[in-house]
Motif scaffolding. Structure first.
Motif, PDB file in Angstrom:
ATOM      1  N   THR A  51      -4.424 -21.078  -6.403  1.00 34.39           N
ATOM      2  CA  THR A  51      -4.674 -20.222  -7.565  1.00 34.39           C
ATOM      3  C   THR A  51      -5.518 -19.011  -7.189  1.00 34.39           C
ATOM      4  OG1 THR A  51      -4.525 -22.094  -9.098  1.00 34.39           O
ATOM      5  CG2 THR A  51      -5.700 -20.139  -9.863  1.00 34.39           C
ATOM      6  N   GLU A  52      -6.553 -19.230  -6.374  1.00 37.78           N
ATOM      7  CA  GLU A  52      -7.396 -18.117  -5.930  1.00 37.78           C
ATOM      8  C   GLU A  52      -6.579 -17.123  -5.102  1.00 37.78           C
ATOM      9  OE1 GLU A  52     -10.422 -17.377  -6.699  1.00 37.78           O
ATOM     10  OE2 GLU A  52     -11.169 -19.206  -7.647  1.00 37.78           O
ATOM     11  N   THR A 251     -22.204 -31.543   3.935  1.00 29.51           N
ATOM     12  CA  THR A 251     -21.797 -31.791   2.556  1.00 29.51           C
ATOM     13  C   THR A 251     -21.403 -30.527   1.784  1.00 29.51           C
ATOM     14  OG1 THR A 251     -24.123 -31.697   1.861  1.00 29.51           O
ATOM     15  CG2 THR A 251     -23.220 -33.862   2.374  1.00 29.51           C
ATOM     16  N   HIS A 252     -21.651 -29.353   2.353  1.00 28.17           N
ATOM     17  CA  HIS A 252     -21.366 -28.127   1.619  1.00 28.17           C
ATOM     18  C   HIS A 252     -19.874 -27.942   1.341  1.00 28.17           C
ATOM     19  CE1 HIS A 252     -25.261 -26.671   1.074  1.00 28.17           C
ATOM     20  NE2 HIS A 252     -25.477 -26.105   2.244  1.00 28.17           N
ATOM     21  N   GLY A 253     -19.041 -28.059   2.355  1.00 26.93           N
ATOM     22  CA  GLY A 253     -17.619 -27.783   2.186  1.00 26.93           C
ATOM     23  C   GLY A 253     -17.374 -26.288   2.022  1.00 26.93           C
ATOM     24  N   VAL A 254     -16.123 -25.941   1.756  1.00 29.44           N
ATOM     25  CA  VAL A 254     -15.721 -24.543   1.583  1.00 29.44           C
ATOM     26  C   VAL A 254     -15.203 -24.358   0.168  1.00 29.44           C
ATOM     27  CG1 VAL A 254     -14.199 -22.706   2.396  1.00 29.44           C
ATOM     28  CG2 VAL A 254     -15.110 -24.380   4.020  1.00 29.44           C
ATOM     29  N   ARG A 255     -15.702 -23.366  -0.527  1.00 33.41           N
ATOM     30  CA  ARG A 255     -15.250 -23.092  -1.887  1.00 33.41           C
ATOM     31  C   ARG A 255     -13.890 -22.405  -1.861  1.00 33.41           C
ATOM     32  NH1 ARG A 255     -18.551 -24.834  -5.350  1.00 33.41           N
ATOM     33  NH2 ARG A 255     -20.765 -25.080  -4.879  1.00 33.41           N
ATOM     34  N   PRO A 256     -13.015 -22.717  -2.831  1.00 39.63           N
ATOM     35  CA  PRO A 256     -11.666 -22.137  -2.861  1.00 39.63           C
ATOM     36  C   PRO A 256     -11.659 -20.615  -2.799  1.00 39.63           C
ATOM     37  CG  PRO A 256     -11.828 -23.927  -4.440  1.00 39.63           C
ATOM     38  CD  PRO A 256     -13.215 -23.712  -3.909  1.00 39.63           C
ATOM     39  N   SER A 257     -12.591 -19.969  -3.477  1.00 41.57           N
ATOM     40  CA  SER A 257     -12.619 -18.500  -3.484  1.00 41.57           C
ATOM     41  C   SER A 257     -12.912 -17.947  -2.095  1.00 41.57           C
ATOM     42  CB  SER A 257     -13.658 -17.997  -4.485  1.00 41.57           C
ATOM     43  OG  SER A 257     -14.950 -18.496  -4.167  1.00 41.57           O
ATOM     44  N   ILE A 258     -13.813 -18.600  -1.357  1.00 45.10           N
ATOM     45  CA  ILE A 258     -14.153 -18.157  -0.002  1.00 45.10           C
ATOM     46  C   ILE A 258     -12.963 -18.335   0.921  1.00 45.10           C
ATOM     47  CG2 ILE A 258     -15.670 -18.539   1.971  1.00 45.10           C
ATOM     48  CD1 ILE A 258     -17.061 -17.308  -0.434  1.00 45.10           C
ATOM     49  N   LEU A 259     -12.289 -19.483   0.815  1.00 47.19           N
ATOM     50  CA  LEU A 259     -11.127 -19.759   1.655  1.00 47.19           C
ATOM     51  C   LEU A 259      -9.980 -18.796   1.341  1.00 47.19           C
ATOM     52  CD1 LEU A 259      -9.647 -21.370   3.758  1.00 47.19           C
ATOM     53  CD2 LEU A 259      -9.207 -23.154   2.055  1.00 47.19           C
ATOM     54  N   ALA A 260      -9.764 -18.523   0.061  1.00 50.26           N
ATOM     55  CA  ALA A 260      -8.701 -17.594  -0.327  1.00 50.26           C
ATOM     56  C   ALA A 260      -8.964 -16.197   0.229  1.00 50.26           C
ATOM     57  CB  ALA A 260      -8.579 -17.539  -1.847  1.00 50.26           C
ATOM     58  N   ASN A 261     -10.216 -15.769   0.185  1.00 51.26           N
ATOM     59  CA  ASN A 261     -10.562 -14.459   0.732  1.00 51.26           C
ATOM     60  C   ASN A 261     -10.323 -14.420   2.233  1.00 51.26           C
ATOM     61  OD1 ASN A 261     -11.952 -11.738   0.296  1.00 51.26           O
ATOM     62  ND2 ASN A 261     -13.251 -12.643   1.852  1.00 51.26           N
ATOM     63  N   GLU A 262     -10.617 -15.522   2.915  1.00 52.85           N
ATOM     64  CA  GLU A 262     -10.393 -15.596   4.359  1.00 52.85           C
ATOM     65  C   GLU A 262      -8.900 -15.543   4.678  1.00 52.85           C
ATOM     66  OE1 GLU A 262     -11.387 -15.229   8.059  1.00 52.85           O
ATOM     67  OE2 GLU A 262     -12.976 -15.593   6.597  1.00 52.85           O
ATOM     68  N   ILE A 263      -8.091 -16.172   3.835  1.00 56.64           N
ATOM     69  CA  ILE A 263      -6.639 -16.122   4.018  1.00 56.64           C
ATOM     70  C   ILE A 263      -6.131 -14.691   3.852  1.00 56.64           C
ATOM     71  CG2 ILE A 263      -4.424 -16.870   3.046  1.00 56.64           C
ATOM     72  CD1 ILE A 263      -5.913 -19.510   2.245  1.00 56.64           C
ATOM     73  N   MET A 264      -6.646 -13.997   2.834  1.00 56.45           N
ATOM     74  CA  MET A 264      -6.279 -12.594   2.631  1.00 56.45           C
ATOM     75  C   MET A 264      -6.652 -11.751   3.850  1.00 56.45           C
ATOM     76  SD  MET A 264      -5.230 -10.006   0.689  1.00 56.45           S
ATOM     77  CE  MET A 264      -5.394 -10.070  -1.108  1.00 56.45           C
ATOM     78  N   GLN A 265      -7.857 -11.963   4.389  1.00 62.44           N
ATOM     79  CA  GLN A 265      -8.294 -11.206   5.560  1.00 62.44           C
ATOM     80  C   GLN A 265      -7.473 -11.571   6.796  1.00 62.44           C
ATOM     81  OE1 GLN A 265     -10.312  -8.661   5.354  1.00 62.44           O
ATOM     82  NE2 GLN A 265     -10.570  -9.113   3.178  1.00 62.44           N
TER      83      GLN A 265
END
Length: 302
Positions: A51-52, A251-265
């Motif tokens: 979705t992100e 325990t932090h993990g990766v937030r969907p918005s951060i991962l989506a931005n990385e995919i875009m980049q």
């Protein structure tokens, strides 16, 4: 007239901050312009990361093909993308039911994806199913289902879009995967095996299609953290700061918005391999690679 030495450092900080701001603005603008009019396929588009990604690429003017197993969820995502969108700047997404757990119908569904626009510029393979259980408790049927969704599905879709990419001598395939494709973790045997298989397939694919101008990328991340961030509270210093830091990294993990931005980049900058993880998993990857020198591609060719 020379500046006093006391003022040099603050001035450098201000200049650096200004350069960083301008750089981010330029990259944000380029992120939109680079995907404009591109045909972008996103699998499991109704997940948090999907979705992100859909929102990012839609705002950038991409011609989206959104895939998922639930028509109702796809329609809901369609509405959220188009309700406030400017039709002069964006394209209405196309929706395709794509369920990798039903491999008998995947060939037909892949054909439907390709027929939407007749070609695919960017394929983002985002589908995944997780499992945590002891080896002896996992049935063969469940093993096969995990392999279908995490390996056979993405590889079949990649094969399906390849002919049009080869004909046009351009295209970008992105596998959104996990660091479990590079590390073996207890109680995740089936999941880790499927991720290792997918990682190997797309690594091989990258080498095979490079001559056609096709790029293959893998984005490896830690677990997806969809929980709401906790409010910041002031607390007394902990006795063991190092152990607290390590625990927080695990325990932090990766937030969907951060991962989506990385995919875009990754798409914009044509990166081949991306690892999105905190220091502790990165150290584990480094230790694993250094302890298995014979597994490197160079050593196998000697």
């Amino acid at each position: 007239m020379t500046l006093p030495s006391v003022a040099v450092l603050p001035l450098l900080v201000v200049v650096a901050a200004g350069v960083y701001y301008i750089y981010n603005e330029v990259m944000r603008y380029m992120s939109k312009s680079l995907v404009k009019n591109k045909v972008v396929v996103i699998t499991d588009a109704v997940s948090g990361v999907g979705t992100e990604c859909a929102h990012l690429f839609h705002k950038g003017g991409a011609r989206l093909i959104l895939c998922g197993a639930s028509w109702d969820k796809l329609e809901s995502l369609y509405d959220s993308l188009t309700n406030d969108a400017d039709p002069r700047e964006t394209f209405a997404p196309k929706l395709v039911i794509l369920d990798f757990s039903d491999m008998d119908s995947v060939e037909e569904m892949v054909s439907e994806v390709v027929e939407c626009y007749g070609c695919v510029d960017v394929l983002i393979c985002n589908s995944s199913v997780k499992l945590k259980a002891p080896v002896q408790s996992v049935s063969l049927e469940l093993d096969r289902n995990i392999m279908d969704i995490n390996y056979f599905g993405p590889s079949s879709l990649a094969k399906g879009v390849l002919p049009t990419m080869i004909c046009r001598r351009s295209g970008h395939i992105v596998l959104v995967t996990s660091i479990h494709g590079r590390l073996a973790v207890p109680f995740r045997s089936s999941y880790t095996a499927s991720k290792h298989a997918a990682q190997a397939f797309f690594d091989c694919l990258r080498a095979e299609v490079e001559e056609y101008g096709i790029l293959v990328s893998t984005v490896s991340h830690t677990f997806i953290n969809t929980s709401e961030p906790l409010p910041v509270k002031e607390s007394a210093p902990k006795a063991n700061t190092l152990s607290a830091f390590i625990a927080s990294q695990l325990t932090h993990g990766v937030r969907p918005s951060i991962l989506a931005n990385e995919i875009m980049q990754t798409v914009n900058r044509k990166k081949k391999e991306v690892v999105l993880a905190h220091p502790v998993p990165r150290v584990a990857l480094l230790l694993r690679s250094s302890s298995h020198p014979s597994s490197s591609p160079c050593s196998l060719l000697e």
